[in-house]
Design an enzyme around this catalytic site. Structure first.
Site, PDB file in Angstrom:
ATOM      1  N   GLN A  94       0.850  -1.195   0.000  1.00 28.78           N
ATOM      2  CA  GLN A  94       0.000   0.000   0.000  1.00 28.78           C
ATOM      3  C   GLN A  94       0.886   1.246   0.000  1.00 28.78           C
ATOM      4  OE1 GLN A  94      -3.479  -0.564   3.005  1.00 28.78           O
ATOM      5  NE2 GLN A  94      -1.871  -1.977   3.610  1.00 28.78           N
ATOM      6  N   ASN A  95       2.181   1.042   0.181  1.00 23.85           N
ATOM      7  CA  ASN A  95       3.087   2.187   0.328  1.00 23.85           C
ATOM      8  C   ASN A  95       3.405   2.814  -1.019  1.00 23.85           C
ATOM      9  OD1 ASN A  95       3.056   1.445   2.964  1.00 23.85           O
ATOM     10  ND2 ASN A  95       5.076   0.480   2.955  1.00 23.85           N
ATOM     11  N   HIS A 111      -1.600   1.401  -4.151  1.00 23.23           N
ATOM     12  CA  HIS A 111      -1.979   2.800  -3.909  1.00 23.23           C
ATOM     13  C   HIS A 111      -1.081   3.780  -4.669  1.00 23.23           C
ATOM     14  CE1 HIS A 111      -4.213   1.724   0.114  1.00 23.23           C
ATOM     15  NE2 HIS A 111      -4.908   1.411  -0.963  1.00 23.23           N
ATOM     16  N   CYS A 138       2.524  17.733 -19.139  1.00 24.25           N
ATOM     17  CA  CYS A 138       2.582  16.276 -19.336  1.00 24.25           C
ATOM     18  C   CYS A 138       3.635  15.957 -20.383  1.00 24.25           C
ATOM     19  CB  CYS A 138       1.216  15.792 -19.813  1.00 24.25           C
ATOM     20  SG  CYS A 138       1.210  14.072 -20.380  1.00 24.25           S
ATOM     21  N   GLY A 178       2.769  -4.704   8.973  1.00 22.14           N
ATOM     22  CA  GLY A 178       2.772  -3.265   9.249  1.00 22.14           C
ATOM     23  C   GLY A 178       1.635  -2.490   8.635  1.00 22.14           C
ATOM     24  N   SER A 180      -2.554  -1.221   9.407  1.00 18.30           N
ATOM     25  CA  SER A 180      -3.512  -1.070  10.509  1.00 18.30           C
ATOM     26  C   SER A 180      -4.833  -1.782  10.278  1.00 18.30           C
ATOM     27  CB  SER A 180      -3.790   0.415  10.746  1.00 18.30           C
ATOM     28  OG  SER A 180      -4.344   0.985   9.573  1.00 18.30           O
ATOM     29  N   ASN A 204       3.121  -7.220  13.103  1.00 20.06           N
ATOM     30  CA  ASN A 204       2.812  -5.825  13.419  1.00 20.06           C
ATOM     31  C   ASN A 204       3.346  -5.509  14.817  1.00 20.06           C
ATOM     32  OD1 ASN A 204       1.391  -3.262  13.870  1.00 20.06           O
ATOM     33  ND2 ASN A 204       0.050  -3.896  12.186  1.00 20.06           N
ATOM     34  N   GLU A 206       1.641  -4.010  16.971  1.00 20.59           N
ATOM     35  CA  GLU A 206       0.488  -4.259  17.858  1.00 20.59           C
ATOM     36  C   GLU A 206      -0.647  -4.839  17.020  1.00 20.59           C
ATOM     37  OE1 GLU A 206      -1.382   0.212  17.743  1.00 20.59           O
ATOM     38  OE2 GLU A 206       0.210  -0.224  19.173  1.00 20.59           O
TER      39      GLU A 206
HETATM   40  C1  BJW Z   1       4.656  -1.280  12.613  1.00 24.15           C
HETATM   41  C2  BJW Z   1       5.802  -0.588  12.868  1.00 24.15           C
HETATM   42  C3  BJW Z   1       6.966  -1.329  12.857  1.00 24.15           C
HETATM   43  C4  BJW Z   1       4.266   0.824  12.959  1.00 24.15           C
HETATM   44  N1  BJW Z   1       6.922  -2.624  12.618  1.00 24.15           N
HETATM   45  N2  BJW Z   1       4.619  -2.574  12.369  1.00 24.15           N
HETATM   46  C5  BJW Z   1     -16.718   2.254   5.197  1.00 24.15           C
HETATM   47  C6  BJW Z   1     -16.445   0.905   5.365  1.00 24.15           C
HETATM   48  C7  BJW Z   1     -15.525   0.259   4.545  1.00 24.15           C
HETATM   49  C8  BJW Z   1     -14.874   0.931   3.524  1.00 24.15           C
HETATM   50  C9  BJW Z   1     -15.159   2.274   3.359  1.00 24.15           C
HETATM   51  C10 BJW Z   1     -16.060   2.928   4.182  1.00 24.15           C
HETATM   52  N3  BJW Z   1     -16.123   4.224   3.792  1.00 24.15           N
HETATM   53  C11 BJW Z   1     -15.269   4.399   2.752  1.00 24.15           C
HETATM   54  C12 BJW Z   1     -14.674   3.219   2.476  1.00 24.15           C
HETATM   55  C13 BJW Z   1     -13.646   2.942   1.436  1.00 24.15           C
HETATM   56  C14 BJW Z   1     -12.311   3.586   1.763  1.00 24.15           C
HETATM   57  C15 BJW Z   1     -11.902   3.200   3.164  1.00 24.15           C
HETATM   58  O1  BJW Z   1     -11.393   2.132   3.430  1.00 24.15           O
HETATM   59  N4  BJW Z   1     -12.077   4.115   4.111  1.00 24.15           N
HETATM   60  C16 BJW Z   1     -11.744   3.827   5.510  1.00 24.15           C
HETATM   61  C17 BJW Z   1     -11.233   5.084   6.168  1.00 24.15           C
HETATM   62  C18 BJW Z   1     -12.979   3.247   6.185  1.00 24.15           C
HETATM   63  N5  BJW Z   1     -11.368   3.052   0.801  1.00 24.15           N
HETATM   64  C19 BJW Z   1     -11.205   3.599  -0.382  1.00 24.15           C
HETATM   65  O2  BJW Z   1     -11.787   4.618  -0.716  1.00 24.15           O
HETATM   66  C20 BJW Z   1     -10.282   2.882  -1.350  1.00 24.15           C
HETATM   67  N6  BJW Z   1     -10.953   2.658  -2.585  1.00 24.15           N
HETATM   68  C21 BJW Z   1     -12.037   1.883  -2.674  1.00 24.15           C
HETATM   69  O3  BJW Z   1     -12.528   1.312  -1.702  1.00 24.15           O
HETATM   70  O4  BJW Z   1     -12.505   1.762  -3.942  1.00 24.15           O
HETATM   71  C22 BJW Z   1     -13.688   0.999  -4.144  1.00 24.15           C
HETATM   72  C23 BJW Z   1     -13.443  -0.464  -4.334  1.00 24.15           C
HETATM   73  C24 BJW Z   1     -14.506  -1.288  -4.515  1.00 24.15           C
HETATM   74  C25 BJW Z   1     -14.308  -2.649  -4.695  1.00 24.15           C
HETATM   75  C26 BJW Z   1     -13.047  -3.174  -4.714  1.00 24.15           C
HETATM   76  C27 BJW Z   1     -11.987  -2.348  -4.557  1.00 24.15           C
HETATM   77  C28 BJW Z   1     -12.177  -1.000  -4.359  1.00 24.15           C
HETATM   78  C29 BJW Z   1      -9.039   3.703  -1.621  1.00 24.15           C
HETATM   79  C30 BJW Z   1      -8.170   3.829  -0.412  1.00 24.15           C
HETATM   80  C31 BJW Z   1      -6.995   4.741  -0.716  1.00 24.15           C
HETATM   81  C32 BJW Z   1      -6.113   4.953   0.487  1.00 24.15           C
HETATM   82  N7  BJW Z   1      -5.145   5.944   0.198  1.00 24.15           N
HETATM   83  C33 BJW Z   1      -4.104   6.227   1.194  1.00 24.15           C
HETATM   84  C34 BJW Z   1      -3.255   7.388   0.668  1.00 24.15           C
HETATM   85  C35 BJW Z   1      -2.362   6.909  -0.487  1.00 24.15           C
HETATM   86  C36 BJW Z   1      -1.436   7.978  -0.964  1.00 24.15           C
HETATM   87  C37 BJW Z   1      -0.523   8.470   0.135  1.00 24.15           C
HETATM   88  O5  BJW Z   1       0.369   7.732   0.594  1.00 24.15           O
HETATM   89  O6  BJW Z   1      -0.683   9.626   0.514  1.00 24.15           O
HETATM   90  O7  BJW Z   1      -3.302   5.057   1.389  1.00 24.15           O
HETATM   91  S1  BJW Z   1      -4.747   6.558   2.833  1.00 24.15           S
HETATM   92  C38 BJW Z   1      -3.444   5.744   3.681  1.00 24.15           C
HETATM   93  O8  BJW Z   1      -3.957   4.576   4.396  1.00 24.15           O
HETATM   94  C39 BJW Z   1      -2.524   5.187   2.589  1.00 24.15           C
HETATM   95  C40 BJW Z   1      -2.160   3.843   3.141  1.00 24.15           C
HETATM   96  O9  BJW Z   1      -1.694   3.002   2.088  1.00 24.15           O
HETATM   97  C41 BJW Z   1      -3.443   3.396   3.773  1.00 24.15           C
HETATM   98  C42 BJW Z   1      -3.279   2.307   4.795  1.00 24.15           C
HETATM   99  O10 BJW Z   1      -2.466   2.725   5.846  1.00 24.15           O
HETATM  100  P1  BJW Z   1      -1.444   1.719   6.534  1.00 24.15           P
HETATM  101  O11 BJW Z   1      -0.359   1.366   5.586  1.00 24.15           O
HETATM  102  O12 BJW Z   1      -2.176   0.596   7.131  1.00 24.15           O
HETATM  103  O13 BJW Z   1      -0.785   2.664   7.648  1.00 24.15           O
HETATM  104  P2  BJW Z   1      -1.334   3.014   9.113  1.00 24.15           P
HETATM  105  O14 BJW Z   1      -0.652   4.226   9.553  1.00 24.15           O
HETATM  106  O15 BJW Z   1      -2.803   3.002   9.148  1.00 24.15           O
HETATM  107  O16 BJW Z   1      -0.866   1.764  10.000  1.00 24.15           O
HETATM  108  C43 BJW Z   1       0.504   1.496  10.231  1.00 24.15           C
HETATM  109  C44 BJW Z   1       0.588   0.144  10.916  1.00 24.15           C
HETATM  110  O17 BJW Z   1       1.967  -0.203  11.059  1.00 24.15           O
HETATM  111  C45 BJW Z   1      -0.013   0.127  12.330  1.00 24.15           C
HETATM  112  O18 BJW Z   1      -0.812  -1.049  12.471  1.00 24.15           O
HETATM  113  C46 BJW Z   1       1.212   0.055  13.264  1.00 24.15           C
HETATM  114  O19 BJW Z   1       0.974  -0.715  14.443  1.00 24.15           O
HETATM  115  C47 BJW Z   1       2.199  -0.643  12.377  1.00 24.15           C
HETATM  116  N8  BJW Z   1       3.590  -0.322  12.657  1.00 24.15           N
HETATM  117  N9  BJW Z   1       5.472   0.767  13.099  1.00 24.15           N
HETATM  118  C48 BJW Z   1       5.692  -3.213  12.400  1.00 24.15           C
HETATM  119  N10 BJW Z   1       8.166  -0.724  13.137  1.00 24.15           N
END
Ligand code: BJW
Length: 237
Positions: A94-95, A111, A138, A178, A180, A204, A206
């Site tokens: 996702q990074n 992503h 572009c 890693g 959430s 993870n 946690e």
């Molecule tokens: C460690 C550590 C160490 C720390 N060692 N571990 C209601 C219900 C369900 C879904 C939805 C809803 N309302 C809306 C939605 C959909 C929405 C969504 O999920 N929203 C939620 C907020 C609920 N999703 C979307 O809109 C996505 N598209 C979509 O759903 O399209 C429709 C579809 C339909 C059918 C099939 C498929 C698709 C798009 C999501 C786009 C997310 N974009 C971002 C930004 C990307 C660009 C950027 O980088 O700026 O992506 S948001 C951000 O979150 C980024 C990340 O990739 C993503 C996930 O974050 P990640 O990687 O999990 O990081 P953290 O910070 O959350 O967690 C870090 C973890 O690491 C923690 O657990 C720590 O404990 C751990 N950690 N240090 C090991 N040293």
């Protein structure tokens, strides 16, 4: 049944794998990006339309930061595993950073990527390693005013979902590192993998929001836990 065309193992990585390289996660209660920026402002098409300069700056700063960080032991271990397993391992991240590639791995960026720009006029995506704004043109259609970071914002469809879904429904093992479990569709991958009987492991610091869905858990920093798990996996191949 496992096809020769589908991977046996699917690994999903999130911001936690790059945290020890010095890249902030999104949801860390102290340093996470979402402590300083509202996701609706910088990670939605509506936020970009309302204040593009803030969004260009957010991504320009993060792209520039990549020059100051390097892959850690977790990225390096996954690259070693990929060398051994070849196309029997699919790494989905996702990074938007390039640390997996710099460790020597080939990964699917669901992503998008910080070092790519997407032209909204012609749809072309291309490598862009420096700062850019609306004033830049572009490289294919030469129009300005249309470039955006080639990343996937909330409400947009992540990349290569069909390939990922096929891999998940056919793999024998799924490992999430890693992440959430707060953002879909990635948070649902564990259920897709389980649907066809794959074993599942979460690595993870946690438990994540979807921890209860995994069969196995390794709690601790990715830079320690991932190399240990990779060595065990290599020994069992
Ligand atoms: C460690 C550590 C160490 C720390 N060692 N571990 C209601 C219900 C369900 C879904 C939805 C809803 N309302 C809306 C939605 C959909 C929405 C969504 O999920 N929203 C939620 C907020 C609920 N999703 C979307 O809109 C996505 N598209 C979509 O759903 O399209 C429709 C579809 C339909 C059918 C099939 C498929 C698709 C798009 C999501 C786009 C997310 N974009 C971002 C930004 C990307 C660009 C950027 O980088 O700026 O992506 S948001 C951000 O979150 C980024 C990340 O990739 C993503 C996930 O974050 P990640 O990687 O999990 O990081 P953290 O910070 O959350 O967690 C870090 C973890 O690491 C923690 O657990 C720590 O404990 C751990 N950690 N240090 C090991 N040293």
């Amino acid at each position: 049944m496992q096809s020769s065309l589908t991977p046996r193992l699917v690994v999903l990585t999130g911001a936690g794998i790059s945290a020890e390289s010095g890249i902030a996660t999104f949801r860390d209660p102290q340093n996470g990006f979402w402590q300083h920026f509202r996701p609706e402002d910088v990670a939605t098409p509506e936020g970009f339309a309302a204040h593009p300069d803030t969004v260009y700056e957010f991504y320009n700063i993060r792209r520039a930061q990549l020059a100051d960080v390097k892959p850690n032991a977790a990225h390096i271990a996954l690259a070693k595993l990929q060398q051994a397993m070849g196309d029997k391992l699919l790494i989905v991240t996702q990074n938007v950073d390039d640390l997996h590639e710099r460790a020597g791995a080939s990964v699917l960026h669901m992503h998008g990527e910080l070092k790519r720009a997407l032209c909204q006029h012609c749809g072309e995506s291309f490598v862009w390693e420096s700062d850019f704004t609306a004033a830049d043109a572009c490289e294919r259609c030469h129009k300005s005013g249309g470039l955006r970071p080639d990343v996937v914002w909330f409400g947009e469809m992540p990349y290569q979902m069909m390939k990922i879904d096929i891999a998940l429904y056919n793999c024998e093992r799924f490992v999430a590192i890693g992440t959430s479990g707060a953002v879909y569709p990635a948070a649902g991958f564990v259920e897709s993998a389980r649907a066809n009987g794959a074993s599942t492991l979460e690595i993870n610091l946690e438990p994540s929001d979807v921890s209860a869905l995994f069969d196995g858990h390794r709690l601790g920093p990715a830079s320690e836990q991932v190399p240990l798990w990779v060595d065990e996996t290599l020994a069992s191949l």
